[in-house]
Structure formats: C-alpha cells, structure tokens
Design a protein around this motif. Structure first.
Motif, PDB file in Angstrom:
ATOM      1  N   LEU A  15       0.830  -1.201   0.000  1.00  0.00           N
ATOM      2  CA  LEU A  15       0.000   0.000   0.000  1.00  0.00           C
ATOM      3  C   LEU A  15       0.869   1.257   0.000  1.00  0.00           C
ATOM      4  CD1 LEU A  15      -2.812   1.263   0.118  1.00  0.00           C
ATOM      5  CD2 LEU A  15      -2.715   1.069   2.606  1.00  0.00           C
ATOM      6  N   TRP A  16       1.939   1.248   0.796  1.00  0.00           N
ATOM      7  CA  TRP A  16       2.846   2.390   0.859  1.00  0.00           C
ATOM      8  C   TRP A  16       3.496   2.648  -0.505  1.00  0.00           C
ATOM      9  CZ3 TRP A  16       8.194   2.786   0.219  1.00  0.00           C
ATOM     10  CH2 TRP A  16       8.734   4.021   0.544  1.00  0.00           C
ATOM     11  N   LEU A  17       3.907   1.589  -1.208  1.00  0.00           N
ATOM     12  CA  LEU A  17       4.495   1.752  -2.540  1.00  0.00           C
ATOM     13  C   LEU A  17       3.500   2.404  -3.504  1.00  0.00           C
ATOM     14  CD1 LEU A  17       6.470  -1.586  -3.007  1.00  0.00           C
ATOM     15  CD2 LEU A  17       7.423   0.720  -2.807  1.00  0.00           C
ATOM     16  N   GLY A  18       2.277   1.917  -3.495  1.00  0.00           N
ATOM     17  CA  GLY A  18       1.250   2.500  -4.360  1.00  0.00           C
ATOM     18  C   GLY A  18       0.949   3.940  -3.996  1.00  0.00           C
ATOM     19  N   TRP A  19       0.869   4.219  -2.712  1.00  0.00           N
ATOM     20  CA  TRP A  19       0.584   5.576  -2.258  1.00  0.00           C
ATOM     21  C   TRP A  19       1.734   6.518  -2.601  1.00  0.00           C
ATOM     22  CZ3 TRP A  19      -3.487   8.173  -1.161  1.00  0.00           C
ATOM     23  CH2 TRP A  19      -3.381   9.397  -0.508  1.00  0.00           C
ATOM     24  N   SER A  20       2.964   6.041  -2.518  1.00  0.00           N
ATOM     25  CA  SER A  20       4.127   6.859  -2.883  1.00  0.00           C
ATOM     26  C   SER A  20       4.066   7.260  -4.349  1.00  0.00           C
ATOM     27  CB  SER A  20       5.428   6.103  -2.617  1.00  0.00           C
ATOM     28  OG  SER A  20       5.590   5.874  -1.254  1.00  0.00           O
ATOM     29  N   ARG A  21       3.691   6.319  -5.195  1.00  0.00           N
ATOM     30  CA  ARG A  21       3.590   6.630  -6.620  1.00  0.00           C
ATOM     31  C   ARG A  21       2.461   7.635  -6.868  1.00  0.00           C
ATOM     32  NH1 ARG A  21       6.916   6.994 -10.787  1.00  0.00           N
ATOM     33  NH2 ARG A  21       5.774   6.799 -12.712  1.00  0.00           N
ATOM     34  N   CYS A  22       1.374   7.473  -6.151  1.00  0.00           N
ATOM     35  CA  CYS A  22       0.249   8.408  -6.273  1.00  0.00           C
ATOM     36  C   CYS A  22       0.687   9.814  -5.853  1.00  0.00           C
ATOM     37  CB  CYS A  22      -0.913   7.924  -5.416  1.00  0.00           C
ATOM     38  SG  CYS A  22      -2.395   8.929  -5.535  1.00  0.00           S
ATOM     39  N   ARG A  23       1.453   9.920  -4.789  1.00  0.00           N
ATOM     40  CA  ARG A  23       1.963  11.223  -4.341  1.00  0.00           C
ATOM     41  C   ARG A  23       2.912  11.820  -5.367  1.00  0.00           C
ATOM     42  NH1 ARG A  23       4.923  10.595   0.577  1.00  0.00           N
ATOM     43  NH2 ARG A  23       5.419  12.767   0.240  1.00  0.00           N
ATOM     44  N   TRP A  24       3.717  10.983  -6.052  1.00  0.00           N
ATOM     45  CA  TRP A  24       4.630  11.472  -7.088  1.00  0.00           C
ATOM     46  C   TRP A  24       3.834  12.156  -8.198  1.00  0.00           C
ATOM     47  CZ3 TRP A  24       5.317  10.677 -12.319  1.00  0.00           C
ATOM     48  CH2 TRP A  24       6.494  11.166 -12.864  1.00  0.00           C
ATOM     49  N   TYR A  25       2.724  11.542  -8.587  1.00  0.00           N
ATOM     50  CA  TYR A  25       1.886  12.155  -9.623  1.00  0.00           C
ATOM     51  C   TYR A  25       1.359  13.515  -9.161  1.00  0.00           C
ATOM     52  CZ  TYR A  25       1.771   7.964 -12.552  1.00  0.00           C
ATOM     53  OH  TYR A  25       2.116   6.927 -13.361  1.00  0.00           O
ATOM     54  N   GLU A 144      -4.477  14.502 -15.921  1.00  0.00           N
ATOM     55  CA  GLU A 144      -5.328  13.356 -16.269  1.00  0.00           C
ATOM     56  C   GLU A 144      -4.615  12.044 -15.961  1.00  0.00           C
ATOM     57  OE1 GLU A 144      -8.566  11.339 -17.148  1.00  0.00           O
ATOM     58  OE2 GLU A 144      -8.454  13.518 -17.030  1.00  0.00           O
ATOM     59  N   GLU A 145      -3.346  11.970 -16.313  1.00  0.00           N
ATOM     60  CA  GLU A 145      -2.575  10.753 -16.032  1.00  0.00           C
ATOM     61  C   GLU A 145      -2.495  10.511 -14.530  1.00  0.00           C
ATOM     62  OE1 GLU A 145       1.879   8.876 -16.788  1.00  0.00           O
ATOM     63  OE2 GLU A 145       1.403  10.873 -17.563  1.00  0.00           O
ATOM     64  N   GLY A 146      -2.328  11.573 -13.759  1.00  0.00           N
ATOM     65  CA  GLY A 146      -2.262  11.440 -12.304  1.00  0.00           C
ATOM     66  C   GLY A 146      -3.559  10.914 -11.722  1.00  0.00           C
ATOM     67  N   ARG A 147      -4.680  11.387 -12.253  1.00  0.00           N
ATOM     68  CA  ARG A 147      -5.977  10.888 -11.771  1.00  0.00           C
ATOM     69  C   ARG A 147      -6.125   9.398 -12.047  1.00  0.00           C
ATOM     70  NH1 ARG A 147      -8.944  15.588 -14.398  1.00  0.00           N
ATOM     71  NH2 ARG A 147      -8.699  17.218 -12.849  1.00  0.00           N
ATOM     72  N   GLN A 148      -5.794   9.021 -13.264  1.00  0.00           N
ATOM     73  CA  GLN A 148      -5.967   7.619 -13.646  1.00  0.00           C
ATOM     74  C   GLN A 148      -4.912   6.712 -13.010  1.00  0.00           C
ATOM     75  OE1 GLN A 148      -5.845   7.736 -17.900  1.00  0.00           O
ATOM     76  NE2 GLN A 148      -7.872   8.645 -18.094  1.00  0.00           N
ATOM     77  N   GLN A 149      -3.653   7.067 -13.206  1.00  0.00           N
ATOM     78  CA  GLN A 149      -2.569   6.203 -12.743  1.00  0.00           C
ATOM     79  C   GLN A 149      -2.400   6.240 -11.229  1.00  0.00           C
ATOM     80  OE1 GLN A 149      -0.990   4.109 -14.752  1.00  0.00           O
ATOM     81  NE2 GLN A 149      -2.204   4.890 -16.459  1.00  0.00           N
ATOM     82  N   GLY A 150      -2.729   7.353 -10.597  1.00  0.00           N
ATOM     83  CA  GLY A 150      -2.600   7.451  -9.143  1.00  0.00           C
ATOM     84  C   GLY A 150      -3.497   6.452  -8.432  1.00  0.00           C
ATOM     85  N   ARG A 151      -4.743   6.423  -8.833  1.00  0.00           N
ATOM     86  CA  ARG A 151      -5.672   5.449  -8.233  1.00  0.00           C
ATOM     87  C   ARG A 151      -5.233   4.028  -8.526  1.00  0.00           C
ATOM     88  NH1 ARG A 151     -10.470   7.746 -11.037  1.00  0.00           N
ATOM     89  NH2 ARG A 151     -10.197   9.904 -10.508  1.00  0.00           N
ATOM     90  N   THR A 152      -4.820   3.811  -9.764  1.00  0.00           N
ATOM     91  CA  THR A 152      -4.375   2.475 -10.164  1.00  0.00           C
ATOM     92  C   THR A 152      -3.169   2.045  -9.337  1.00  0.00           C
ATOM     93  OG1 THR A 152      -5.171   2.867 -12.410  1.00  0.00           O
ATOM     94  CG2 THR A 152      -3.592   1.080 -12.117  1.00  0.00           C
ATOM     95  N   ALA A 153      -2.233   2.941  -9.098  1.00  0.00           N
ATOM     96  CA  ALA A 153      -1.040   2.606  -8.325  1.00  0.00           C
ATOM     97  C   ALA A 153      -1.397   2.194  -6.904  1.00  0.00           C
ATOM     98  CB  ALA A 153      -0.073   3.796  -8.313  1.00  0.00           C
TER      99      ALA A 153
END
Length: 169
Positions: A15-25, A144-153
């Motif tokens: 979860l932390w890895l996914g959340w980190s990527r979401c924060r990067w976006y 747009e990429e952040g919205r889509q990829q952030g949730r996905t990450a």
C-alpha cells in the motif's frame, strides 16, 4: 501471530508503494503548474521591463515555490563565474533539482535555458510563451494521467501486498 503481523506488514508495504507513486503524480502536477506560472511571470518581466537574466533568476529564486531551488542553483552558477553557458548551467540546475518530471517535461524545461539571455527581452518573452503553451498542455496531460494512474497505483500496491501476504501465509 507472527504470520498475521508479517501479512499486515507486507500488505502495508504494498500500500505504501502504491501511495508513494500516487503522491509522485500529485507532486509532478504541482511542479508543472508552478513552472507554467513561472514562465508566465518570465514573459511579463521580459516583455514589459526587459529584465536581465540575473535579476529575473533572483526574482524567481526569492519566492517559496517548489521551483525556487532550480532558479537558486542556476543563479549560484551564474554568480560564481562558471565558464559554462547559461544553457549548460540551467540544464545542470534542472538535473540537480530532481523535480518530479518525465523526460519530455525535463527536455522542455531545458529549452527555457537555451532561450534565456540570448535574445532581446521581447523575443525571449515570445519564445517563452510558446514553451509555456507546450508546458500547459503537458500539465493537462499530467493531471489526467495522475488521476488515472494514481488510483491504479494505490489499488495495485494494495493488491500486490495482499497477494504476497496470502502467498506467504
């Protein structure tokens, strides 16, 4: 009990890895937004007042935005009497700033360094306006990429963590 704690830790790590990527976006979007504002400000300063490059960098580096470090680094190289051109100093400052940008966005930002200080103020303003429009388009795409990829990450990170926890249990 140990298996349960291990499973929670592995799930939390995913979860932390996914959340980190979401924060990067999110950080990337903020930086692109700030860069668009900075370019607009440069256009105004150069077009209306024909501000010299050092004064322009001083003005931008004195602000508390996420991009101030970029201008500070470039200004330090300029004031230190570095023999490199402004474009080279700018490029090095972009790399050292480690802004959360993709390669295309960094390349576009490097083009700004090739414009500054080379032409009259009005010509620089016109060229920077073109860069700003390109950057605004990249900003829209990044949002747009952040919205889509952030949730996905986040979902993928959580899924990976849960899967690993189940496999290891």
């Amino acid at each position: 009990m140990t298996g349960l704690v291990g499973g929670v830790l592995v799930t939390g790590a995913g979860l932390w890895l996914g959340w980190s990527r979401c924060r990067w976006y999110g950080e990337r979007e903020r930086v692109l937004s700030q860069l668009c504002c900075d370019l607009r400000r440069m256009e105004a300063e150069l077009g209306e007042r024909e501000t010299d490059t050092e004064a322009l960098l001083t003005l931008l580096s004195s602000e508390n935005g996420v991009t101030a470090g970029l201008y500070r680094r470039c200004l330090e190289g300029l004031r230190a009497g570095d023999e490199r051109s402004l474009a080279q100093l700018w490029s090095r400052a972009v790399e050292e700033s480690e802004l959360p940008l993709g390669r295309g966005e960094q390349a576009l930002l490097n083009r700004a360094g090739q414009i500054l200080g080379r032409y009259t103020g009005r010509e620089q303003a016109a060229l920077l306006a073109g860069l700003r429009r390109e950057l605004e388009e990249l900003h829209r795409e990044a949002r747009e990429e952040g919205r889509q990829q952030g949730r996905t990450a986040v979902v993928l990170g959580l899924t990976l963590g849960l899967t690993l926890a189940l496999v290891l249990a």
